[in-house]
Write an enzyme that holds these catalytic residues in place. Sequence first.
Site, PDB file in Angstrom:
ATOM      1  CB  SER A 124      -0.909   0.074   1.042  1.00 25.48           C
ATOM      2  OG  SER A 124      -0.342  -0.154   2.235  1.00 25.48           O
ATOM      3  CG  ASP A 347      -2.941   5.196   7.911  1.00 22.38           C
ATOM      4  OD1 ASP A 347      -1.617   5.041   8.141  1.00 22.38           O
ATOM      5  OD2 ASP A 347      -3.326   5.286   6.804  1.00 22.38           O
ATOM      6  CG  HIS A 350      -1.143   3.987   4.410  1.00 24.08           C
ATOM      7  ND1 HIS A 350      -1.566   3.227   5.092  1.00 24.08           N
ATOM      8  CD2 HIS A 350      -0.518   3.169   3.390  1.00 24.08           C
ATOM      9  CE1 HIS A 350      -1.671   1.889   5.066  1.00 24.08           C
ATOM     10  NE2 HIS A 350      -0.822   1.816   3.890  1.00 24.08           N
TER      11      HIS A 350
END
Length: 371
Positions: A124, A347, A350
């Site tokens: 990702s 998060d 990311h």
Amino acid sequence: MAALLGFLGYYHCLAAVLLSLAIVLVHGDIHSSFNMGYEVKRNEVKSCDFFRGSWVFDDSFNPLYDSSSCPFIGGGFDCQKNGRPDRNYLKYRWQPNDCALPRFNGIDFLEKYKNKKILFVGDSLSNNMWRSLICMLHSAIPNPNYTFASRGLLSTFSLPDYGVSVNWLKNGFLVEMAYEKIGKVLKLDSISTGHLWLGADVLIFNSYHWWTHSGRFQSWDYFQYGNKTVKEMDHMEAYKIAMTTWANWVDTNIDPSKTRVFFQGVAAVHFNAKEWGEPSDKGCIKQTEPLKGSTYPGPPVPGEAILKTVLSKMTKPAYLLDITLLTQLRKDGHPSIYAGAGPKLIDCSHWCLAGVPDTWNQLLYAALVQS
């Protein structure tokens, strides 16, 4: 008549100057920075270490695209759409210690890669970088003619007018994941999908974060290498074996005269605020500015040294986009609670788009300038 011709010549010269000035006023942030880094200081750029530097706040600095005008960002990376209230994180630019980093020029990038296939292969974080790049290219062209499609694990963005395709193939381990009777077996010395990587003009690989998972977060049941199948082993040792398998595949199968190979590098996470001396903070939540300076006060990322060791032994070296330091310093660049699933999802691995991954692609572009 001579006087008239002289006046007309002066008029055309003045018009050209005014037109150039207008272009600078409209696009000055893109082209003046690009010229400074590419044309004026080309020799300096060729010898520069782009990966040692610091983040500088620059109020005149603007992202190369607006998240609201890029249709490819995806919900988890669109921090502004998800309610992030601050915008200063968009005003920091990466400044190498010894040179100017050339500003990304989308048209020049497309001309260099005309009729080429670019393929990202990874997890990702690879997706994060891929979406950043296609937003940067999409914004570089007025009313771009493009196609965008996802099928299975492969996503493709194409610009037919340039013959360029920029693809992302989801593959977080690079080595083989086999589904057998005993469960999911991660085969550290086997690659089963390499045929999908062939034919690309540029390959940008990434693998690290999935190897750090444990317990219910890990996506395998067993490791296998040689004649051994084990339930558990040191994850970084497994990572080293797998990256060596990948490196051997590149050395055996890639012709450097036809395909350029990059490795995205290891991006930092910011779940533990103790690492930068703020133990009362909850990871990257409410972080609004980078760490100052050119060193990270916390521990090194284990995968960074492993990856550099593996790459140094390749007979056909891959170009390392060494993003570890510049991401370690950007505790403010993550989606945090603005990943689109409410405050319960935090998060800190990311990155917001627009944001830090745009610099990764600027470094990719700089590698072209160097060559």
